[in-house]
Enzyme design. Structure first.
Site, PDB file in Angstrom:
ATOM      1  N   GLY A 110       0.810  -1.214   0.000  1.00 29.95           N
ATOM      2  CA  GLY A 110       0.000   0.000   0.000  1.00 29.95           C
ATOM      3  C   GLY A 110       0.846   1.267   0.000  1.00 29.95           C
ATOM      4  CD  GLU A 116      -1.568  -1.231  -3.693  1.00 33.08           C
ATOM      5  OE1 GLU A 116      -1.667  -1.337  -2.444  1.00 33.08           O
ATOM      6  OE2 GLU A 116      -2.261  -1.894  -4.477  1.00 33.08           O
ATOM      7  CD  GLU A 150       0.643  -5.622  -1.918  1.00 31.89           C
ATOM      8  OE1 GLU A 150       1.653  -5.915  -2.586  1.00 31.89           O
ATOM      9  OE2 GLU A 150       0.234  -4.452  -1.780  1.00 31.89           O
TER      10      GLU A 150
HETATM   11  N1  3HC Z   1       1.885  -3.854   9.036  1.00 32.79           N
HETATM   12  C1  3HC Z   1       1.991  -3.999  10.364  1.00 32.79           C
HETATM   13  N2  3HC Z   1       3.162  -4.180  11.000  1.00 32.79           N
HETATM   14  C2  3HC Z   1       4.268  -4.224  10.249  1.00 32.79           C
HETATM   15  C3  3HC Z   1       4.231  -4.079   8.850  1.00 32.79           C
HETATM   16  C4  3HC Z   1       2.971  -3.888   8.239  1.00 32.79           C
HETATM   17  N3  3HC Z   1       2.836  -3.718   6.919  1.00 32.79           N
HETATM   18  N4  3HC Z   1       5.487  -4.192   8.370  1.00 32.79           N
HETATM   19  C5  3HC Z   1       6.279  -4.372   9.430  1.00 32.79           C
HETATM   20  N5  3HC Z   1       5.555  -4.399  10.562  1.00 32.79           N
HETATM   21  C6  3HC Z   1       6.049  -4.516  11.943  1.00 32.79           C
HETATM   22  C7  3HC Z   1       6.687  -5.871  12.196  1.00 32.79           C
HETATM   23  O1  3HC Z   1       5.717  -6.818  12.591  1.00 32.79           O
HETATM   24  C8  3HC Z   1       7.656  -5.535  13.308  1.00 32.79           C
HETATM   25  O2  3HC Z   1       6.929  -5.445  14.497  1.00 32.79           O
HETATM   26  P1  3HC Z   1       7.605  -5.868  15.891  1.00 32.79           P
HETATM   27  O3  3HC Z   1       8.800  -4.993  16.039  1.00 32.79           O
HETATM   28  O4  3HC Z   1       6.533  -5.638  16.867  1.00 32.79           O
HETATM   29  O5  3HC Z   1       7.964  -7.313  15.726  1.00 32.79           O
HETATM   30  C9  3HC Z   1       8.128  -4.143  12.946  1.00 32.79           C
HETATM   31  O6  3HC Z   1       7.118  -3.612  12.075  1.00 32.79           O
HETATM   32  C10 3HC Z   1       9.450  -4.078  12.240  1.00 32.79           C
HETATM   33  O7  3HC Z   1       9.423  -4.995  11.141  1.00 32.79           O
HETATM   34  P2  3HC Z   1      10.670  -5.920  10.804  1.00 32.79           P
HETATM   35  O8  3HC Z   1      11.168  -6.580  12.023  1.00 32.79           O
HETATM   36  O9  3HC Z   1      10.256  -6.775   9.672  1.00 32.79           O
HETATM   37  O10 3HC Z   1      11.725  -4.818  10.355  1.00 32.79           O
HETATM   38  P3  3HC Z   1      12.756  -4.833   9.166  1.00 32.79           P
HETATM   39  O11 3HC Z   1      13.451  -3.560   9.241  1.00 32.79           O
HETATM   40  O12 3HC Z   1      13.531  -6.095   9.174  1.00 32.79           O
HETATM   41  O13 3HC Z   1      11.881  -4.873   7.830  1.00 32.79           O
HETATM   42  C11 3HC Z   1      10.164  -4.239   6.333  1.00 32.79           C
HETATM   43  C12 3HC Z   1      11.070  -3.818   7.493  1.00 32.79           C
HETATM   44  C13 3HC Z   1      11.003  -4.520   5.084  1.00 32.79           C
HETATM   45  C14 3HC Z   1       9.202  -3.126   6.069  1.00 32.79           C
HETATM   46  C15 3HC Z   1       9.424  -5.533   6.702  1.00 32.79           C
HETATM   47  O14 3HC Z   1       8.816  -5.348   7.958  1.00 32.79           O
HETATM   48  C16 3HC Z   1       8.342  -5.943   5.746  1.00 32.79           C
HETATM   49  O15 3HC Z   1       8.623  -6.545   4.732  1.00 32.79           O
HETATM   50  N6  3HC Z   1       7.081  -5.631   6.082  1.00 32.79           N
HETATM   51  C17 3HC Z   1       5.940  -6.084   5.341  1.00 32.79           C
HETATM   52  C18 3HC Z   1       5.723  -5.275   4.110  1.00 32.79           C
HETATM   53  C19 3HC Z   1       4.495  -5.746   3.398  1.00 32.79           C
HETATM   54  O16 3HC Z   1       4.233  -6.907   3.239  1.00 32.79           O
HETATM   55  N7  3HC Z   1       3.697  -4.784   2.915  1.00 32.79           N
HETATM   56  C20 3HC Z   1       2.483  -5.094   2.231  1.00 32.79           C
HETATM   57  C21 3HC Z   1       1.367  -5.137   3.209  1.00 32.79           C
HETATM   58  S1  3HC Z   1      -0.149  -5.667   2.495  1.00 32.79           S
HETATM   59  C22 3HC Z   1      -0.725  -4.293   1.684  1.00 32.79           C
HETATM   60  O17 3HC Z   1      -0.097  -3.275   1.672  1.00 32.79           O
HETATM   61  C23 3HC Z   1      -2.068  -4.464   1.055  1.00 32.79           C
HETATM   62  C24 3HC Z   1      -2.396  -3.365   0.100  1.00 32.79           C
HETATM   63  O18 3HC Z   1      -2.089  -3.751  -1.202  1.00 32.79           O
HETATM   64  C25 3HC Z   1      -3.830  -2.998   0.192  1.00 32.79           C
END
Ligand code: 3HC
Ligand code: NAI
Length: 690
Positions: free
Chosen positions: A102, A105, A125
């Site tokens: 997002g 996006e 995603e």
């Molecule tokens: N939502 C909620 N929490 C999230 C998050 C998210 N999108 N991304 C990261 N977090 C949280 C983690 O759970 C973690 O929490 P914690 O400290 O309590 O355990 C904290 O943020 C830090 O994350 P990481 O330990 O993973 O930190 P890194 O620095 O290693 O990595 C990152 C950062 C690359 C951003 C990695 O967290 C990541 O890949 N996050 C997911 C990204 C993702 O999948 N985004 C797509 C979401 S779905 C979406 O957007 C739908 C849309 O199309 C409508």
């Protein structure tokens, strides 16, 4: 203005700064004030342009994953992006860190994207069982072309700025301060006078041949491992070509909502949080300082020692490998060279990268040469006597504070540590074969392992790209102990009337990459035969197969037949007869065995053992077990791990059937663990146990 969103005005440019730590996830707490800020900036005549920037370590990393599964709150992310698209003044996203899902996006809803050189952008995603749900599959193809967008969306892998700039996904790489650069960029665009086109107004890149695109889809989704999300994501990108912008957007949202509510996505979201939770270890706090690890040693250059050395070298760490003699050392180093050469041949690394990695690995037969290493990982024969000898020698030479690790699969780490005067420095690092490929790392915590040693092991895992789970000492730790429970009934099932192909078929239907009999054939029946012999155990069918020289794939026969050069298992009448003869010999009456019975007698004992592992606090939480099984043993990602699956399926139902089989067989593997009985009674989940 709110806690998470502030607006400052810089000479006609409104800078909207988002601050929602740790990763600026687009939860409601951010969406609502951002919506208000955009509306205000749109209405304010003094504002000629808008920059959206983020505080902290990253631009928006996506929707807030924790919000999925809860009632939606307005404004939605598509609402926000629609609002952005209604703004005619130039809008610029200032991207640093990772603009994901997002987050990207939202940036695609802006007219322009200015990024920091080290930024990454992506639509990950699919890794959460989802597809982009706020226009990613519709806007990105218009910006970079459908095939490039397909690659990014279906793989879920972020791209760096070189590629992003070349594709036109970002307009400019910032020099110096990112926000200042983005503001200057907005001013320049205002000065140019436009037209400023939103991506919805650009369709020129969509003029592609649909047939060629469909071929690209086949290629891109080849490795989807039975998951639905990559296929649906590809479908959505195709819609961007074949439908109008708004129709494709609407269909994308429908597909996204379907995925969001699927079991597959619930499982993958569980694994996302479980993987992060696993790094939170009781007794380790933010203040626990990891010991620096710049150099390593590995004892033993066999299958595991070689793989571990490569895993460390691939992570940039210098490694010395110690073997018993020059001949064994040369063999081990030669094997490493061969594996790297294979990677170069396949194109996964360059020759220069191979040379750099090999340059980090050296060999020795002299313990004194290891003295200065920060960590040593022992991977010699699985024998307590040999382990004692090695740890005794290490204790004598290693510098104070060096970490002494063992890769033992089953042995008692406390007993290994007792061979030293420094049990606080001893830890288990249980890699999985092949160690340079498999992502799981079980970190075994001994009774006296120091917290900073565990913290160091966790940091090392992260550095070399492994998924760590801290486990306690017991026979086989988490993974192998549950595997043993799962294996217990394999032969009995065959004796009862099942065939190897029927059992493997049930595993395949569940989503495992391979069933237990195909797996033994691949690993080699002789290995488990030797292991049984060393423990004084027997397995009537497998032993008889070994006696007949049927060691599996390498002998072209085992539980199955393999045609020359083929890895495809074929049922073998010889095996069917052998099973029938053994059943007659043992007086087992044969009958039809159904798929349900196979599941109940293999999967349920494994879950039961997992529950005992939680009871004994060998694992800190049920989700740690899921991380182990998905990353180390091929448990289907779409099912979220054995404990997650058990909870979704119904612990009560599982306990009922365990009781039944316990009554039928009297075998310990079926005796329901007290916590399973308790959860069946209360109807609670594993998280309630804490
Ligand atoms: N939502 C909620 N929490 C999230 C998050 C998210 N999108 N991304 C990261 N977090 C949280 C983690 O759970 C973690 O929490 P914690 O400290 O309590 O355990 C904290 O943020 C830090 O994350 P990481 O330990 O993973 O930190 P890194 O620095 O290693 O990595 C990152 C950062 C690359 C951003 C990695 O967290 C990541 O890949 N996050 C997911 C990204 C993702 O999948 N985004 C797509 C979401 S779905 C979406 O957007 C739908 C849309 O199309 C409508
Ligand atoms: P291996 O037999 O392939 O390699 C062992 C190597 O250690 C041999 O090269 C041998 O020469 C060397 N060695 C033996 N004694 C030594 C000593 N005193 N000093 C120096 N070198 C010595 O065995 P493998 O499979 O690599 O296993 C090693 C360890 O890793 C065992 O503890 C095993 O349980 C564990 N392990 C094995 C896995 C596997 O799939 N093979 C997976 C995870 C752990």
């Amino acid at each position: 203005m709110s806690e998470t969103v502030t607006i400052t005005h810089e000479d006609g440019i409104a800078v909207i700064l988002l601050d929602n730590p740790p990763v600026n996830a687009l939860g409601h707490a951010l969406r609502a004030p951002l919506f208000a800020a955009l509306e205000a900036a749109r209405a304010d005549d003094a504002v000629q342009g808008i920059v959206i920037a983020c505080a902290g370590r990253t631009f928006i990393a996506g929707a807030d994953i924790a919000e999925f599964g809860k009632p939606p709150q307005e404004p939605s992310l598509p609402d926000l992006i629609a609002l952005l698209e209604s703004i005619a003044k130039p809008t610029v996203a200032a991207i640093h860190g990772t603009a994901l899902g997002g987050g990207l996006e939202l940036a695609l809803g802006c007219h322009y994207r200015v990024a920091d050189k080290a930024a990454m952008i992506g639509l990950p995603e699919v890794n959460l069982g989802l597809i982009p749900g706020a226009g990613g599959t519709v806007r990105l193809p218009r910006l970079v072309g459908p095939e490039a967008a397909l690659g990014i969306i279906v793989s879920g892998k972020p791209i760096g700025m070189d590629k992003a700039l070349a594709l036109g996904a970002v307009d400019r790489l910032a020099e110096g301060d990112l926000t200042a650069d983005a503001v200057a960029f907005a001013r320049a665009k205002i000065a140019e006078g436009g037209p400023h086109r939103h991506i919805r107004e650009r369709a020129e890149k969509l003029a592609v041949d649909l047939e060629a695109f469909d071929t690209a889809v086949k290629e891109a989704t080849k490795k989807s491992r039975g998951l639905t999300a990559p296929l649906k994501a590809a479908e959505a990108v195709r819609n961007a070509i074949s439908m109008t912008f708004d129709a494709a957007l609407e269909r994308e949202r429908e597909l996204f909502l379907e995925r969001r509510d699927s079991e597959e996505s619930a499982a993958q979201r569980h694994l996302f949080f479980a993987t992060r939770e696993a790094t939170k270890v009781p007794g380790i706090t933010r203040d626990t300082k990891a010991r620096p690890i710049d150099s390593a040693a590995v004892i033993g250059a066999g299958t595991m020692g070689g793989g571990i050395a490569m895993a460390l070298a691939n992570g940039g760490i210098a490694v010395k490998i110690l073997e018993m003699n020059e001949e064994a050392l040369a063999r081990g180093l030669g094997q490493i060279d061969k594996i790297y050469a294979g990677s170069v041949k396949r194109g996964s690394i360059s020759q220069a990268e191979k040379d750099a990695r090999l340059a980090r690995i050296s060999g020795t037969t002299d313990y004194a040469a290891l003295a200065d290493c920060d960590i040593v990982v022992e991977a010699v024969f699985e024998d307590m006597g040999v382990k004692h000898q090695v740890f005794g020698a290490l204790d004598k030479v290693m510098k104070p504070g060096a970490i002494l690790a063992s890769n033992t699969s089953y042995l008692d780490l406390n007993e290994i540590a007792a061979a030293t005067e420094r049990p606080q420095d001893v830890v288990g690092l249980h890699f999985f074969s092949p160690a340079h490929v498999m992502r799981l790392l079980e970190i075994v915590r001994g009774d006296r392992t120091a917290p900073d040693v565990l913290a160091s092991a966790l940091a090392l895992a992260r550095r070399i790209g492994k998924v760590p789970v801290v486990v306690g000492v017991c026979n086989g730790f988490v993974g192998n102990r549950m595997l043993a429970a799962r294996r217990e009934e394999n032969e009995s099932l065959l004796l009862s009337g099942a065939t190897p192909e029927q059992v493997d078929g049930v595993f395949a239907d569940f989503g495992w990459p391979m069933g237990p009999f195909a797996m033994v054939d691949l690993a080699g029946l002789d290995i488990s035969w030797k292991h049984r012999q060393s423990l004084g155990l027997t397995a009537p069918i497998a032993d008889a197969l070994c006696e007949a020289g049927r060691f599996g794939q390498k002998a072209e026969r085992g539980f199955y037949l393999y045609e020359e050069g083929s890895r495809a298992p074929k049922p073998d009448p010889f095996v069917a007869e052998l099973i029938a003869a053994k059943a007659a010999e043992l007086g087992v009456a044969r009958r039809a065995v159904g798929a349900e019975e196979i599941t109940e007698r293999t999967l349920y004992p494994m879950i039961n053992e997992g529950a005992r592992i939680i009871e004994e606090r060998i694992a800190a939480r049920a989700s740690d077990i899921d991380v182990v099984w998905v990353n180390g043993y091929g448990f289907p990602v779409a099912k979220g791990g054995p404990m997650f699956w058990a909870e979704r399926y119904g612990i009560g139902k599982i306990v009922d059937r365990l009781e039944y089989w316990y009554g039928e067989t009297g075998k310990e593997v079926f005796k329901p663990a007290p916590i399973l009985r308790q959860l069946a009674f209360t109807g609670g989940g594993f998280a309630d146990l804490a």
